[in-house]
Design a protein around this motif. Sequence first.
Motif, PDB file in Angstrom:
ATOM      1  N   THR A  46       0.661  -1.200  -0.090  1.00  0.00           N
ATOM      2  CA  THR A  46      -0.048  -0.091  -0.002  1.00  0.00           C
ATOM      3  C   THR A  46       0.714   1.214   0.057  1.00  0.00           C
ATOM      4  O   THR A  46       0.512   2.222  -0.644  1.00  0.00           O
ATOM      5  N   GLY A  52      -4.997   1.667  -1.757  1.00  0.00           N
ATOM      6  CA  GLY A  52      -5.440   1.587  -0.453  1.00  0.00           C
ATOM      7  C   GLY A  52      -5.546   2.887   0.080  1.00  0.00           C
ATOM      8  O   GLY A  52      -5.556   3.985  -0.374  1.00  0.00           O
ATOM      9  N   GLN A  57      -0.543   5.147   3.566  1.00  0.00           N
ATOM     10  CA  GLN A  57       0.511   5.660   2.764  1.00  0.00           C
ATOM     11  C   GLN A  57       1.520   5.938   3.576  1.00  0.00           C
ATOM     12  O   GLN A  57       1.565   7.154   4.113  1.00  0.00           O
TER      13      GLN A  57
END
Length: 176
Positions: A46, A52, A57
Amino acid sequence: MTETYSLRSTPGPGLKARRITTRALREISDRIDGVAITAAFAVAATSLFDFGPAAMQLGDTALMIAIVALWGAAKLVGEMAADVADWIDPDATDGDTLWMAAELFKQLGFDVQNGADKDDVLAALQATRVLPALSSTLKDLQAAYAADDEQDEADDLSTAARQVQYAAEALGDKQF
């Protein structure tokens, strides 16, 4: 003569539940590393491929901290699960040395499943002569039950001893 029982091995409905829980905790302990690796790959994917939720992040430093935290948590949960399983296992105190031997055989089987050299394991099994020793112990138990006129148990133990002897002979042991 007064018999005493350990609370951990007292028969009853809780005994089956403790055995099931012990088995589940041992499975968790054995498989937690795979779960942690999968979670680490998911977090890395991700972050590295920008998909996502935005909250997932992570920058490089945060990603490394998250992976290390996942691994540490997995080790902690695995050790705790194994310790609790050992603590609540109702069979652990029935015959301590036999229980430990059974656990070692389980671990040996797990090692073979995960790539241990099968020829080395077989050679070690033959060299230890564990099957002839088990057969001998079963014969001694059979004689003890026969001496107490418990013929059904004696017959069952005689059959078991003979089957273990056959297994030992199939592995190449000819010293019976």
